[in-house]
Every structure is written in structure tokens, then in C-alpha cells.
Design a protein around this motif. Structure first.
Motif, mmCIF file in Angstrom:
data_model
loop_
_atom_site.group_PDB
_atom_site.id
_atom_site.type_symbol
_atom_site.label_atom_id
_atom_site.label_comp_id
_atom_site.label_asym_id
_atom_site.label_seq_id
_atom_site.Cartn_x
_atom_site.Cartn_y
_atom_site.Cartn_z
ATOM 1 N N SER A 116 9.607 -11.330 -8.918
ATOM 2 C CA SER A 116 8.369 -10.535 -8.812
ATOM 3 C C SER A 116 8.560 -9.508 -7.693
ATOM 4 O O SER A 116 9.274 -9.756 -6.715
ATOM 5 C CB SER A 116 7.148 -11.427 -8.530
ATOM 6 N N LEU A 117 7.841 -8.356 -7.867
ATOM 7 C CA LEU A 117 8.068 -7.249 -6.946
ATOM 8 C C LEU A 117 6.831 -6.341 -6.909
ATOM 9 O O LEU A 117 6.188 -6.126 -7.952
ATOM 10 C CB LEU A 117 9.299 -6.448 -7.383
ATOM 11 N N VAL A 118 6.515 -5.806 -5.742
ATOM 12 C CA VAL A 118 5.374 -4.885 -5.601
ATOM 13 C C VAL A 118 5.735 -3.535 -6.215
ATOM 14 O O VAL A 118 6.910 -3.238 -6.507
ATOM 15 C CB VAL A 118 4.986 -4.707 -4.124
ATOM 16 N N GLN A 119 4.694 -2.688 -6.387
ATOM 17 C CA GLN A 119 4.890 -1.358 -6.935
ATOM 18 C C GLN A 119 4.868 -0.310 -5.813
ATOM 19 O O GLN A 119 4.202 -0.469 -4.785
ATOM 20 C CB GLN A 119 3.789 -1.041 -7.954
ATOM 21 N N GLU A 120 5.571 0.766 -6.036
ATOM 22 C CA GLU A 120 5.581 1.863 -5.072
ATOM 23 C C GLU A 120 4.193 2.488 -4.986
ATOM 24 O O GLU A 120 3.539 2.741 -5.987
ATOM 25 C CB GLU A 120 6.605 2.909 -5.499
ATOM 26 N N GLY A 121 3.713 2.769 -3.743
ATOM 27 C CA GLY A 121 2.390 3.316 -3.510
ATOM 28 C C GLY A 121 1.311 2.272 -3.399
ATOM 29 O O GLY A 121 0.146 2.618 -3.153
ATOM 30 N N PRO A 123 -1.032 -0.397 -1.675
ATOM 31 C CA PRO A 123 -1.415 -0.813 -0.317
ATOM 32 C C PRO A 123 -1.155 -2.306 -0.136
ATOM 33 O O PRO A 123 -1.396 -3.111 -1.039
ATOM 34 C CB PRO A 123 -2.908 -0.492 -0.246
ATOM 35 N N VAL A 124 -0.689 -2.648 1.046
ATOM 36 C CA VAL A 124 -0.395 -4.055 1.339
ATOM 37 C C VAL A 124 -0.920 -4.383 2.729
ATOM 38 O O VAL A 124 -1.157 -3.503 3.559
ATOM 39 C CB VAL A 124 1.122 -4.338 1.261
ATOM 40 N N GLN A 125 -1.085 -5.659 2.979
ATOM 41 C CA GLN A 125 -1.510 -6.154 4.282
ATOM 42 C C GLN A 125 -0.374 -6.934 4.916
ATOM 43 O O GLN A 125 0.592 -7.341 4.251
ATOM 44 C CB GLN A 125 -2.751 -7.047 4.134
ATOM 45 N N ALA A 126 -0.513 -7.095 6.208
ATOM 46 C CA ALA A 126 0.513 -7.838 6.928
ATOM 47 C C ALA A 126 0.625 -9.259 6.373
ATOM 48 O O ALA A 126 -0.372 -9.909 6.057
ATOM 49 C CB ALA A 126 0.186 -7.876 8.411
ATOM 50 N N ASP A 127 1.852 -9.717 6.205
ATOM 51 C CA ASP A 127 2.205 -11.066 5.728
ATOM 52 C C ASP A 127 2.022 -11.213 4.215
ATOM 53 O O ASP A 127 2.190 -12.314 3.663
ATOM 54 C CB ASP A 127 1.394 -12.153 6.455
ATOM 55 N N GLN A 128 1.691 -10.130 3.516
ATOM 56 C CA GLN A 128 1.590 -10.181 2.056
ATOM 57 C C GLN A 128 2.990 -10.186 1.458
ATOM 58 O O GLN A 128 3.898 -9.513 1.935
ATOM 59 C CB GLN A 128 0.802 -8.979 1.534
ATOM 60 N N ILE A 129 3.179 -10.977 0.383
ATOM 61 C CA ILE A 129 4.489 -11.092 -0.263
ATOM 62 C C ILE A 129 4.800 -9.815 -1.023
ATOM 63 O O ILE A 129 4.020 -9.346 -1.854
ATOM 64 C CB ILE A 129 4.526 -12.307 -1.206
ATOM 65 N N LEU A 130 5.956 -9.220 -0.730
ATOM 66 C CA LEU A 130 6.420 -8.014 -1.412
ATOM 67 C C LEU A 130 7.343 -8.349 -2.582
ATOM 68 O O LEU A 130 7.295 -7.678 -3.618
ATOM 69 C CB LEU A 130 7.161 -7.102 -0.420
ATOM 70 N N MET A 171 6.260 2.468 0.335
ATOM 71 C CA MET A 171 6.770 3.814 0.168
ATOM 72 C C MET A 171 7.898 3.888 -0.866
ATOM 73 O O MET A 171 7.954 4.827 -1.660
ATOM 74 C CB MET A 171 7.273 4.359 1.508
ATOM 75 N N ARG A 172 8.797 2.894 -0.822
ATOM 76 C CA ARG A 172 9.936 2.914 -1.748
ATOM 77 C C ARG A 172 10.243 1.493 -2.198
ATOM 78 O O ARG A 172 10.111 0.539 -1.429
ATOM 79 C CB ARG A 172 11.179 3.516 -1.072
ATOM 80 N N SER A 182 21.435 -8.878 -2.481
ATOM 81 C CA SER A 182 22.426 -9.439 -1.563
ATOM 82 C C SER A 182 21.817 -9.580 -0.178
ATOM 83 O O SER A 182 20.836 -8.906 0.168
ATOM 84 C CB SER A 182 23.657 -8.533 -1.495
ATOM 85 N N PRO A 183 22.373 -10.416 0.672
ATOM 86 C CA PRO A 183 21.860 -10.538 2.038
ATOM 87 C C PRO A 183 21.934 -9.198 2.786
ATOM 88 O O PRO A 183 22.957 -8.510 2.763
ATOM 89 C CB PRO A 183 22.787 -11.585 2.673
ATOM 90 N N GLY A 184 20.831 -8.812 3.393
ATOM 91 C CA GLY A 184 20.775 -7.549 4.124
ATOM 92 C C GLY A 184 20.394 -6.340 3.284
ATOM 93 O O GLY A 184 20.166 -5.246 3.838
ATOM 94 N N GLN A 185 20.309 -6.500 1.987
ATOM 95 C CA GLN A 185 19.963 -5.376 1.121
ATOM 96 C C GLN A 185 18.455 -5.124 1.152
ATOM 97 O O GLN A 185 17.644 -6.055 1.143
ATOM 98 C CB GLN A 185 20.416 -5.666 -0.302
ATOM 99 N N THR A 186 18.056 -3.826 1.184
ATOM 100 C CA THR A 186 16.638 -3.454 1.240
ATOM 101 C C THR A 186 15.987 -3.655 -0.122
ATOM 102 O O THR A 186 16.497 -3.202 -1.151
ATOM 103 C CB THR A 186 16.475 -1.993 1.677
ATOM 104 N N VAL A 187 14.828 -4.297 -0.097
ATOM 105 C CA VAL A 187 14.064 -4.530 -1.312
ATOM 106 C C VAL A 187 12.868 -3.578 -1.396
ATOM 107 O O VAL A 187 12.516 -3.107 -2.482
ATOM 108 C CB VAL A 187 13.602 -5.992 -1.392
ATOM 109 N N ALA A 188 12.241 -3.264 -0.270
ATOM 110 C CA ALA A 188 11.075 -2.376 -0.250
ATOM 111 C C ALA A 188 10.971 -1.736 1.138
ATOM 112 O O ALA A 188 11.499 -2.262 2.132
ATOM 113 C CB ALA A 188 9.801 -3.136 -0.587
ATOM 114 N N ALA A 189 10.294 -0.581 1.175
ATOM 115 C CA ALA A 189 10.020 0.124 2.438
ATOM 116 C C ALA A 189 8.520 0.286 2.569
ATOM 117 O O ALA A 189 7.848 0.770 1.647
ATOM 118 C CB ALA A 189 10.717 1.480 2.471
ATOM 119 N N VAL A 190 7.983 -0.108 3.734
ATOM 120 C CA VAL A 190 6.542 -0.067 3.989
ATOM 121 C C VAL A 190 6.287 0.832 5.192
ATOM 122 O O VAL A 190 7.074 0.850 6.152
ATOM 123 C CB VAL A 190 5.993 -1.481 4.252
ATOM 124 N N ALA A 191 5.187 1.583 5.146
ATOM 125 C CA ALA A 191 4.839 2.484 6.248
ATOM 126 C C ALA A 191 3.349 2.458 6.488
ATOM 127 O O ALA A 191 2.547 2.297 5.559
ATOM 128 C CB ALA A 191 5.302 3.911 5.948
#
Length: 283
Positions: A116-121, A123-130, A171-172, A182-191
Motif C-alpha cells: 500500500s502507498l499514499v498518493q502524490e499531493g 495531505p498527511v499528518q505526523a506519524d501517518q503511514i505512507l 510531494m513525490r 531496497s534498504p535506504g531507497q526513498t519511497v515518498a517525499a513529504v514537505a
């Protein structure tokens, strides 16, 4: 015998002029008309001097009328000195740049398949699963483990859930559901878009007008009648050429210094990637 005083002899009598003549000139009807008396011409210099005050008065009236016409037409008087094009009046310093967001990259500490994965754009809150990784194997281990092992496995289970560290906007999302991360790979970017970052480029000659903590008024093309408050947070220590996406080709050949500005965006009207102009204000 007394002598008699001598008497001066009388002058001889002058013969009288004959009738019709006086002083040897004929008189009466036969006398010629008197010669006309010659009139001396006026001196040229006096004639010129007499006209000079009138000419000067006319020129003065014309000059005053011309000046009045220029002023009435909204143009500077002929005697007014116009500034050269490069002598522009001093004003507040304005620099251009592009709005950016401070992104926080969320990655995985372990390898796993994304279920499961969030969508770009979004809104999320702190500690919410991405993102949620496949944890079916560790769930089986937890059910089969004793109390001590179960606690350790539950700590490991948390690595399969990737959470947002802040309140903000996604954002992305470079990954997709079903892909293996993989370990260390980016899954999402939040701003956090309630405040954005602007890097404005200032010429070296204008750098003395900028200081850290200075207030800034930011404008963007989509909202020309609004200004957004900002503050200078830092100045780059090394000069660089103006980036290609800022100003004109000739301006990009100048050496500039990047000035970092924090821009308040409480309503979320500003978006990352927008070109913006920063006006540096006096405190």
C-alpha cells in the motif's frame, strides 16, 4: 598855451547799396530761393541701440511662453537636466528566484514488497503511514513466538510501516505498489507547505544591501496584488552564475550570490516551482 586833444578822424562814409540789393545780393521778387539746409544723418550706432531693448524683450517673452508650454504639457522645462539612463533613482533591491519546498525523504530500513502507498499531493499528518511493506512472514513469527521473542518481533514489525515524520503534503512518490524497495531507497517525499524556501540571486555590487534577518516582500505572477512576508535566513559564501531558469540570457552571464529566504505561506497559495520576486525591505 594849452594844447587841444586830438580827435580821431571819422571813417569814410560807406556808399549806400542801390535799391533791390542787400550785402551785394539781390532782394525782392528777383531774389533766388534760399538754399535748403542739409540735415545730418543719425548715427547708426544710436539707431541700433534704440532697437536692442525691444528685441530682448520680445525674446524674453518667447522664452517664457515656451517654458510655460513645456510645463503645462507635463514635460520638463528646457533648462531642466534629465538624468542619464544609467542614473536611475535609488530604490529597494529586487531579486528573482524560484520557490522551493523543504522535502523530507522517507525511505525503508529493510527490503520488502510494497502493498500500500499514499498518493502524490495527498495531505498527511505526523506519524501517518505512507507505505506498508509485506509483513506476512513476520506476522507468522509473532504468533509462534513466546512472550520474550514476540516483543522483539513487534519492534521489527514497525520497520514494515513507513510513517510521515511531519504534518504536510506528499510531494513525490517514486515507487509503485508491488515494487520491491531496497534498504535506504526513498519511497515518498513529504514537505510542509506552510512555509517555503526562496533562493534569490543578487549581484555582487548589491550584496551590501542584504543581511541575515532582513524582512522581504515576495510577489508572484498568479497573485500580482498580494505580497507574502519573508525573511533572509542565509547568504551563500560562493559566487555562481545565475541559473538558466532565472532572468534573461544576458543576466545569466553575471556572477551572483544566492540569498536564502523563508516565505510564509499559511493559506497554501504559493506552490513549489513558482517564479517569484523578492523586494528587500528596511527593518
Amino acid at each position: 598855451m594849452a594844447q587841444q586833444p586830438r580827435t580821431k578822424p571819422a571813417p569814410p562814409a560807406t556808399p549806400e547799396s542801390p535799391p533791390g540789393k542787400q550785402n551785394g545780393q539781390p532782394t525782392g521778387p528777383l531774389a533766388p530761393p534760399p538754399a535748403p539746409t542739409a540735415v545730418a544723418p543719425a548715427e547708426p550706432s544710436r539707431r541700433r541701440h534704440g532697437r536692442s531693448p525691444a528685441i530682448l524683450a520680445i525674446l524674453l517673452v518667447l522664452l517664457l511662453a515656451t517654458a510655460a508650454w513645456w510645463i503645462g504639457a507635463g514635460r520638463p522645462a528646457p533648462t531642466q537636466l534629465l538624468p542619464w539612463p544609467w542614473q536611475e533613482p535609488a530604490g529597494p533591491l529586487v531579486a528573482s528566484g524560484t520557490l522551493e519546498a523543504d522535502e523530507i525523504l522517507v525511505g525503508s530500513e529493510i527490503a520488502g514488497r510494497i502493498v500500500s502507498l499514499v498518493q502524490e499531493g495527498q495531505p498527511v499528518q505526523a506519524d501517518q503511514i505512507l507505505a506498508q511493506l509485506d509483513d506476512s512472514l513476520i506476522q507468522i513469527q509473532i504468533r509462534q513466538a513466546n512472550v520474550a521473542a514476540r516483543q522483539q518481533l513487534e519492534v521489527q514489525l514497525e520497520h514494515y510501516r513507513l510513517r510521515s515524520p511531519i504534518d504536510g503534503v506528499v510531494m513525490r512518490v517514486p515507487m509503485h505498489v508491488g515494487e520491491v524497495v531496497s534498504p535506504g531507497q526513498t519511497v515518498a517525499a513529504v514537505a510542509d507547505l506552510s512555509s517555503l524556501k526562496l533562493t534569490a540571486y543578487v549581484l555582487e555590487r548589491d550584496l551590501g544591501q542584504v543581511r541575515v534577518g532582513q524582512p522581504v516582500a515576495v510577489t508572484v505572477d498568479p497573485f500580482p496584488d498580494r505580497t507574502f512576508p519573508g525573511v533572509v535566513t542565509g547568504i551563500n559564501q560562493r559566487a555562481e552564475f545565475t541559473p538558466r531558469n532565472v532572468q534573461t540570457r544576458s543576466d545569466r552571464l553575471n556572477l551572483v550570490f544566492g540569498v536564502r529566504i523563508r516565505v510564509e505561506n499559511p493559506e497554501g497559495l504559493l506552490k513549489p516551482g513558482m517564479p517569484a520576486d523578492a523586494t528587500f525591505l528596511e527593518p
